[in-house]
Structures are given as C-alpha cells and as structure tokens.
Scaffold this active site. Structure first.
Site, mmCIF file in Angstrom:
data_model
loop_
_atom_site.group_PDB
_atom_site.id
_atom_site.type_symbol
_atom_site.label_atom_id
_atom_site.label_comp_id
_atom_site.label_asym_id
_atom_site.label_seq_id
_atom_site.Cartn_x
_atom_site.Cartn_y
_atom_site.Cartn_z
ATOM 1 N N ARG A 23 -2.129 -23.270 103.368
ATOM 2 C CA ARG A 23 -3.555 -23.323 103.818
ATOM 3 C C ARG A 23 -4.689 -24.349 104.544
ATOM 4 N NH1 ARG A 23 -6.520 -20.178 99.012
ATOM 5 N NH2 ARG A 23 -5.686 -22.497 97.829
ATOM 6 N N ASN A 41 -4.646 -17.657 100.601
ATOM 7 C CA ASN A 41 -3.613 -16.528 99.419
ATOM 8 C C ASN A 41 -3.160 -14.756 99.584
ATOM 9 O OD1 ASN A 41 -2.122 -19.153 100.063
ATOM 10 N ND2 ASN A 41 -2.458 -19.519 97.827
#
Length: 98
Positions: A23, A41
């Site tokens: 990320r 996520n």
C-alpha cells in the site's frame, strides 16, 4: 490543446501483497504519476483500490500494479474493473484506507 481524458478504474491485486509495504509503495507510485484515489488491504489477503487520473498515467499505474508492486511483494494477478471516463477527479490525493 486537447482536453485531458480522465479515467477511473477499480483494482484488486492477488498474491503476496500484505505485510510487504504494498500500500505504501502504491501510494508513492500513484503520487509520482499524479494519480488520486485509495488503496486498502482486504480480509481475503488481497489489496483493492481505485485509481483516477489521466489516461496515460493510469496506463503506467496499471502496469506497475500488474508487474512491479513493492520490492518484497509477489503479484500473482491483478484484476481491473469498472474502468470509465470521468469529467473530474473525485479525490484530491491518494490515500491508504484502513
């Protein structure tokens, strides 16, 4: 001057993409290419998000999500959905959602 074509596309990345700074790297890469949107996520151990930006930059970002990712990640596949032309960006930055 030709008008910019703005695109919006949803993505989901499968493989070893959690616990490997995926990320963080996605946010950094998006910022480098003037892409806005978000990434997070999932409970399925995938990473999902939305990209918005100019067509050429979206193309670069899609390639990065499919082939590069973060240094320690392993991308098995990346799926893109709901790609569409938009008239304006819905986000001002690229964020990591919890």
């Amino acid at each position: 001057m030709a008008a910019r074509t703005l695109l919006s596309v949803d993505f989901e990345v499968f493989g070893k993409v959690q616990g490997v700074f995926f990320r963080k790297n996605t946010k950094q890469t998006a910022a480098e290419h003037s892409i806005v949107g978000w990434v997070m996520n999932t409970k399925r151990k995938t990473v999902v998000g939305q990209l918005q930006g100019e067509r050429a930059n979206i193309r670069i970002m899609k390639k990065w999500l499919k082939e590069t990712g973060s240094p320690k990640s392993r991308i098995d596949r990346c799926e893109f959905r709901n790609e569409k032309t938009i008239t304006s960006l819905e986000f001002s930055t690229f964020t990591i959602r919890k």
